[in-house]
Write a protein that holds these residues in place. Sequence first.
Motif, PDB file in Angstrom:
ATOM      1  N   ARG A  78       6.622  -8.831 -14.881  1.00 28.14           N
ATOM      2  CA  ARG A  78       6.274  -8.036 -13.695  1.00 28.14           C
ATOM      3  C   ARG A  78       4.829  -7.549 -13.752  1.00 28.14           C
ATOM      4  O   ARG A  78       4.150  -7.455 -12.727  1.00 28.14           O
ATOM      5  CB  ARG A  78       7.233  -6.853 -13.575  1.00 28.14           C
ATOM      6  N   ASP A  79       4.360  -7.224 -14.932  1.00 27.87           N
ATOM      7  CA  ASP A  79       2.978  -6.755 -15.089  1.00 27.87           C
ATOM      8  C   ASP A  79       2.004  -7.841 -14.651  1.00 27.87           C
ATOM      9  O   ASP A  79       1.026  -7.586 -13.941  1.00 27.87           O
ATOM     10  CB  ASP A  79       2.730  -6.369 -16.549  1.00 27.87           C
ATOM     11  N   VAL A  80       2.279  -9.064 -15.075  1.00 25.87           N
ATOM     12  CA  VAL A  80       1.408 -10.190 -14.718  1.00 25.87           C
ATOM     13  C   VAL A  80       1.425 -10.426 -13.209  1.00 25.87           C
ATOM     14  O   VAL A  80       0.377 -10.621 -12.576  1.00 25.87           O
ATOM     15  CB  VAL A  80       1.853 -11.470 -15.464  1.00 25.87           C
ATOM     16  N   GLU A  81       2.620 -10.388 -12.611  1.00 25.66           N
ATOM     17  CA  GLU A  81       2.755 -10.653 -11.177  1.00 25.66           C
ATOM     18  C   GLU A  81       2.072  -9.577 -10.330  1.00 25.66           C
ATOM     19  O   GLU A  81       1.539  -9.863  -9.251  1.00 25.66           O
ATOM     20  CB  GLU A  81       4.234 -10.744 -10.799  1.00 25.66           C
ATOM     21  N   ALA A  82       2.088  -8.337 -10.812  1.00 22.09           N
ATOM     22  CA  ALA A  82       1.597  -7.220 -10.006  1.00 22.09           C
ATOM     23  C   ALA A  82       0.110  -6.941 -10.176  1.00 22.09           C
ATOM     24  O   ALA A  82      -0.486  -6.246  -9.361  1.00 22.09           O
ATOM     25  CB  ALA A  82       2.375  -5.958 -10.352  1.00 22.09           C
ATOM     26  N   THR A  83      -0.504  -7.494 -11.223  1.00 20.18           N
ATOM     27  CA  THR A  83      -1.906  -7.172 -11.520  1.00 20.18           C
ATOM     28  C   THR A  83      -2.842  -7.393 -10.329  1.00 20.18           C
ATOM     29  O   THR A  83      -3.671  -6.519 -10.024  1.00 20.18           O
ATOM     30  CB  THR A  83      -2.394  -7.978 -12.741  1.00 20.18           C
ATOM     31  N   PRO A  84      -2.763  -8.518  -9.603  1.00 23.16           N
ATOM     32  CA  PRO A  84      -3.662  -8.697  -8.451  1.00 23.16           C
ATOM     33  C   PRO A  84      -3.492  -7.621  -7.382  1.00 23.16           C
ATOM     34  O   PRO A  84      -4.477  -7.191  -6.767  1.00 23.16           O
ATOM     35  CB  PRO A  84      -3.264 -10.076  -7.910  1.00 23.16           C
ATOM     36  N   LEU A  85      -2.260  -7.159  -7.167  1.00 26.97           N
ATOM     37  CA  LEU A  85      -2.006  -6.134  -6.158  1.00 26.97           C
ATOM     38  C   LEU A  85      -2.575  -4.790  -6.595  1.00 26.97           C
ATOM     39  O   LEU A  85      -3.201  -4.068  -5.802  1.00 26.97           O
ATOM     40  CB  LEU A  85      -0.499  -6.016  -5.895  1.00 26.97           C
ATOM     41  N   TYR A  86      -2.361  -4.430  -7.853  1.00 26.66           N
ATOM     42  CA  TYR A  86      -2.901  -3.164  -8.356  1.00 26.66           C
ATOM     43  C   TYR A  86      -4.430  -3.206  -8.440  1.00 26.66           C
ATOM     44  O   TYR A  86      -5.087  -2.172  -8.294  1.00 26.66           O
ATOM     45  CB  TYR A  86      -2.286  -2.821  -9.714  1.00 26.66           C
ATOM     46  N   ASP A  87      -5.001  -4.388  -8.640  1.00 30.04           N
ATOM     47  CA  ASP A  87      -6.456  -4.520  -8.621  1.00 30.04           C
ATOM     48  C   ASP A  87      -7.004  -4.184  -7.231  1.00 30.04           C
ATOM     49  O   ASP A  87      -8.073  -3.567  -7.109  1.00 30.04           O
ATOM     50  CB  ASP A  87      -6.880  -5.936  -9.027  1.00 30.04           C
ATOM     51  N   GLN A  88      -6.275  -4.581  -6.189  1.00 30.28           N
ATOM     52  CA  GLN A  88      -6.687  -4.240  -4.822  1.00 30.28           C
ATOM     53  C   GLN A  88      -6.641  -2.732  -4.597  1.00 30.28           C
ATOM     54  O   GLN A  88      -7.491  -2.162  -3.915  1.00 30.28           O
ATOM     55  CB  GLN A  88      -5.782  -4.941  -3.807  1.00 30.28           C
ATOM     56  N   LEU A  89      -5.639  -2.075  -5.181  1.00 28.11           N
ATOM     57  CA  LEU A  89      -5.489  -0.628  -4.999  1.00 28.11           C
ATOM     58  C   LEU A  89      -6.607   0.162  -5.667  1.00 28.11           C
ATOM     59  O   LEU A  89      -6.856   1.312  -5.298  1.00 28.11           O
ATOM     60  CB  LEU A  89      -4.131  -0.169  -5.554  1.00 28.11           C
TER      61      LEU A  89
END
Length: 227
Positions: A14-25
């Motif tokens: 989940r950490d790998v999958e979510a990294t691009p989204l959290y980078d946008q935040l």
Amino acid sequence: ARLADSVESLLTKRDVEATPLYDQLKTVTITLDDDLKQILDASKKLGAFARAEKISTGLREPFTLKDVNKATDAAMPDLDKVKRGLDDIISSKSAVNDRGEINEFGRSVIKLKKDLVSRLDDMTLDQDTGKSLYASARNAYAGPSALISAAELGRTVINKPAATIRSLVKDMSDSELESFRVGAYEGLRDLAGTQSGQTRLLNMWKEPSTQERLKEVFPSERAYREF
């Protein structure tokens, strides 16, 4: 797969999958109105800010949200860490009674976290898609405390009333639900490993309360019937 290994793998995935989204935040700044300031002030008094600072220190990231009353805006990474601080409190022993059930204090913190998340979801809506960037990020990865707490809830689900289970899972993100089911399957494995547990499972067709609990575990009616 067993609970510990499965949750660890889930955290990594989940950490790998979510990294691009959290980078946008990381580039998003939220204007703090009176309602959001009250929510954050209550979170600070409960100790969520102290936990958020420790999370930031461990991640070697800044935490700049210090004085809520004087601030006019806040960075989304800081606000997300406050939410994760609340997750820590919810998963702590202070939030449960002797039977491992959420106590009155725990329910109040869950409500506070829900209010915070709801406001942050509204304030990170994409005007083009109508979807919340923060909600999408949480669905991909809710954070370690939230996933571990969900897994532990799942492990003990067979001993909780169906209404309690429904109230706890209705606001879970996709990642939390996945972790909840990992824990629930571990609980079912433990139950099936004892003679009394086997009898209980074999008799579930004539025990409506057991059926209701189990239906909350599976993602669909079909999956439940296959089990």
